[in-house]
Design an enzyme around this catalytic site. Sequence first.
Site, mmCIF file in Angstrom:
data_model
loop_
_atom_site.group_PDB
_atom_site.id
_atom_site.type_symbol
_atom_site.label_atom_id
_atom_site.label_comp_id
_atom_site.label_asym_id
_atom_site.label_seq_id
_atom_site.Cartn_x
_atom_site.Cartn_y
_atom_site.Cartn_z
ATOM 1 N N SER A 127 -18.354 -9.708 50.213
ATOM 2 C CA SER A 127 -17.693 -9.294 51.578
ATOM 3 C C SER A 127 -16.710 -8.306 51.538
ATOM 4 O O SER A 127 -15.884 -7.893 50.102
ATOM 5 C CB SER A 127 -16.696 -10.689 52.014
ATOM 6 O OG SER A 127 -15.902 -10.350 53.025
ATOM 7 N N TYR A 152 -11.336 -18.581 49.507
ATOM 8 C CA TYR A 152 -12.558 -17.835 49.934
ATOM 9 C C TYR A 152 -12.961 -16.470 49.275
ATOM 10 O O TYR A 152 -13.769 -16.297 48.455
ATOM 11 C CB TYR A 152 -12.686 -17.914 51.414
ATOM 12 C CG TYR A 152 -13.788 -17.216 52.054
ATOM 13 C CD1 TYR A 152 -15.172 -17.797 51.766
ATOM 14 C CD2 TYR A 152 -13.927 -15.551 52.429
ATOM 15 C CE1 TYR A 152 -16.284 -16.755 52.419
ATOM 16 C CE2 TYR A 152 -14.899 -15.168 52.994
ATOM 17 C CZ TYR A 152 -16.041 -15.484 52.927
ATOM 18 O OH TYR A 152 -17.089 -14.976 53.365
ATOM 19 N N LYS A 156 -15.668 -15.048 46.258
ATOM 20 C CA LYS A 156 -16.678 -13.856 46.333
ATOM 21 C C LYS A 156 -16.494 -12.903 45.426
ATOM 22 O O LYS A 156 -17.242 -12.423 44.644
ATOM 23 C CB LYS A 156 -16.320 -12.911 47.710
ATOM 24 C CG LYS A 156 -16.657 -13.641 49.104
ATOM 25 C CD LYS A 156 -18.052 -14.026 49.088
ATOM 26 C CE LYS A 156 -18.589 -14.823 50.262
ATOM 27 N NZ LYS A 156 -19.678 -15.317 50.008
HETATM 28 P P1 NAD Z 1 -23.391 -19.690 57.995
HETATM 29 O O1 NAD Z 1 -22.420 -20.770 57.745
HETATM 30 O O2 NAD Z 1 -23.941 -19.380 59.130
HETATM 31 O O3 NAD Z 1 -24.572 -19.870 56.640
HETATM 32 C C1 NAD Z 1 -24.268 -20.264 55.437
HETATM 33 C C2 NAD Z 1 -25.265 -21.415 55.453
HETATM 34 O O4 NAD Z 1 -25.278 -21.941 53.844
HETATM 35 C C3 NAD Z 1 -25.270 -22.245 56.365
HETATM 36 O O5 NAD Z 1 -26.451 -22.763 56.975
HETATM 37 C C4 NAD Z 1 -24.920 -23.444 55.586
HETATM 38 O O6 NAD Z 1 -25.385 -24.803 55.911
HETATM 39 C C5 NAD Z 1 -25.553 -23.360 54.145
HETATM 40 N N1 NAD Z 1 -24.683 -23.839 52.848
HETATM 41 C C6 NAD Z 1 -23.560 -23.836 52.815
HETATM 42 N N2 NAD Z 1 -23.430 -24.644 51.615
HETATM 43 C C7 NAD Z 1 -24.521 -24.926 50.987
HETATM 44 C C8 NAD Z 1 -25.065 -25.572 49.717
HETATM 45 N N3 NAD Z 1 -24.237 -25.925 48.895
HETATM 46 N N4 NAD Z 1 -26.474 -25.649 49.803
HETATM 47 C C9 NAD Z 1 -27.263 -25.134 50.614
HETATM 48 N N5 NAD Z 1 -26.905 -24.667 51.708
HETATM 49 C C10 NAD Z 1 -25.510 -24.615 51.861
HETATM 50 O O7 NAD Z 1 -22.538 -18.327 57.226
HETATM 51 P P2 NAD Z 1 -22.907 -16.830 57.572
HETATM 52 O O8 NAD Z 1 -21.971 -16.006 58.393
HETATM 53 O O9 NAD Z 1 -24.358 -16.543 57.802
HETATM 54 O O10 NAD Z 1 -22.652 -16.234 56.055
HETATM 55 C C11 NAD Z 1 -23.544 -16.316 54.987
HETATM 56 C C12 NAD Z 1 -23.059 -15.545 53.809
HETATM 57 O O11 NAD Z 1 -22.399 -14.309 53.996
HETATM 58 C C13 NAD Z 1 -21.914 -16.400 53.232
HETATM 59 O O12 NAD Z 1 -21.795 -16.482 51.840
HETATM 60 C C14 NAD Z 1 -20.729 -15.764 53.768
HETATM 61 O O13 NAD Z 1 -19.466 -16.045 52.839
HETATM 62 C C15 NAD Z 1 -21.129 -14.262 53.698
HETATM 63 N N6 NAD Z 1 -20.407 -13.376 54.427
HETATM 64 C C16 NAD Z 1 -20.287 -13.727 55.765
HETATM 65 C C17 NAD Z 1 -19.510 -12.794 56.666
HETATM 66 C C18 NAD Z 1 -19.213 -13.278 58.195
HETATM 67 O O14 NAD Z 1 -18.451 -12.578 58.678
HETATM 68 N N7 NAD Z 1 -20.242 -14.001 58.772
HETATM 69 C C19 NAD Z 1 -18.796 -11.937 56.037
HETATM 70 C C20 NAD Z 1 -19.129 -11.359 54.661
HETATM 71 C C21 NAD Z 1 -19.461 -12.374 54.080
#
Ligand code: NAD
Length: 342
Positions: A127, A152, A156
Amino acid sequence: MKKGTVLVSGGAGYIGTHTAVELVAAGYGVVIVDNLANSEACAVEGVRRITGIEVPFEQVDACDGQALRGVFEKYGFVSAIHFAAFKAVGESVADPLKYYRNNLTSFMNLCALMHEFGRSDVVFSSSATVYGQAGVLPVTERSPRLPATSPYGNTKQMAEDILRDCCAAYACMRGIALRYFNPIGAHPSTLIGELPRGVPQNLVPYITQTAAGIRPCLSIFGNDYPTPDGTCLRDYIDVVDLARAHVAAVDRMTQGRMEASYEVFNIGTGRPVSVLELVEGFERANGVEVPRKFAPRRAGDVPAVWADTRLAARALGWQAVRPLEETLRTAWAWEKRIRGIK
Ligand code: NAD
Ligand code: UDP
């Protein structure tokens, strides 16, 4: 031509579903692993409907090493994309162990199994939060990572370091960390999109829920920042563009084009947009009103951050292409569909 298979952990989530769709479109096989901690099984159905393929889904907690091992024994993928994580910044401050345990244990399990099974390629969801408030904008991949302001954000930085060190130590392993800026929007089919639980923390879901009448009023956090209109500047990236960046990263690894065993790329548009511009752009794109008011600054927000995207363009051959107006239309189309609004 069918390429290899990619394990997509957290693949039922917002970015994971869109990435699964783009991987299939690019000719990859996909296996989705998710424990549905922050998603619904219907999201996987959405991926299957868009692709027309019965994409395999394993409901597994990536923190459960034995269960994850079962996935490695069952499928012969060489590449993995690790999305699985909790992502609520405020919650991570209130309950840091929940975040360190889930985000780091799941990732270390994945890396350990990749190493043990001799599978080589890991893409990690990082991120722009790792940059904090950079002194020089836009940020390049060489900009310093500043001390994280939340557990959080710290997960990362730590996971990036874990991947870097594994790639240095284990000859078979290669890693790419993608530093996302602000992912927004939904698939144009409206079959997949973001499903925030409870009150949305992020700007665009709050806007769409306000436009839908679920929230009475959007609070714009801060209008006295040192920016042209006083509201914060961010780099909003369409989720389908972002998904395609993952395909480009997997292509780069599988085609042997990496210049080092561990690489980092900014994934953004390179364009700063203020909160006010985004809200007004949403209203214009969709012909709906978003009631709003100015509110105090939100703790931990940086005034401005956007990406220098040149490295991703050069090395991944990837750049964001979807106009912001279209992205904001998909965000509204998705909200309307899930709320049954005509
Ligand atoms: P999201 O919550 O929609 O997707 C994450 C998925 O991981 C979920 O479906 C959740 O059920 C699953 N999950 C969590 N812990 C788990 C585990 N222990 N085992 C199996 N599954 C698990 O979030 P997203 O927005 O799709 O984000 C995806 C990734 O991108 C994350 O790592 C997040 O930190 C990163 N990210 C997101 C953003 C944003 O703004 N959406 C920005 C930067 C980075
Ligand atoms: N924001 C806002 N009202 C909201 C949610 C967010 O004004 O209800 C602002 C927030 O202060 C930041 C920008 O919108 O300036 C983007 O916030 P978001 O949480 O979506 O992403 P972040 O950049 O914090 O990861």
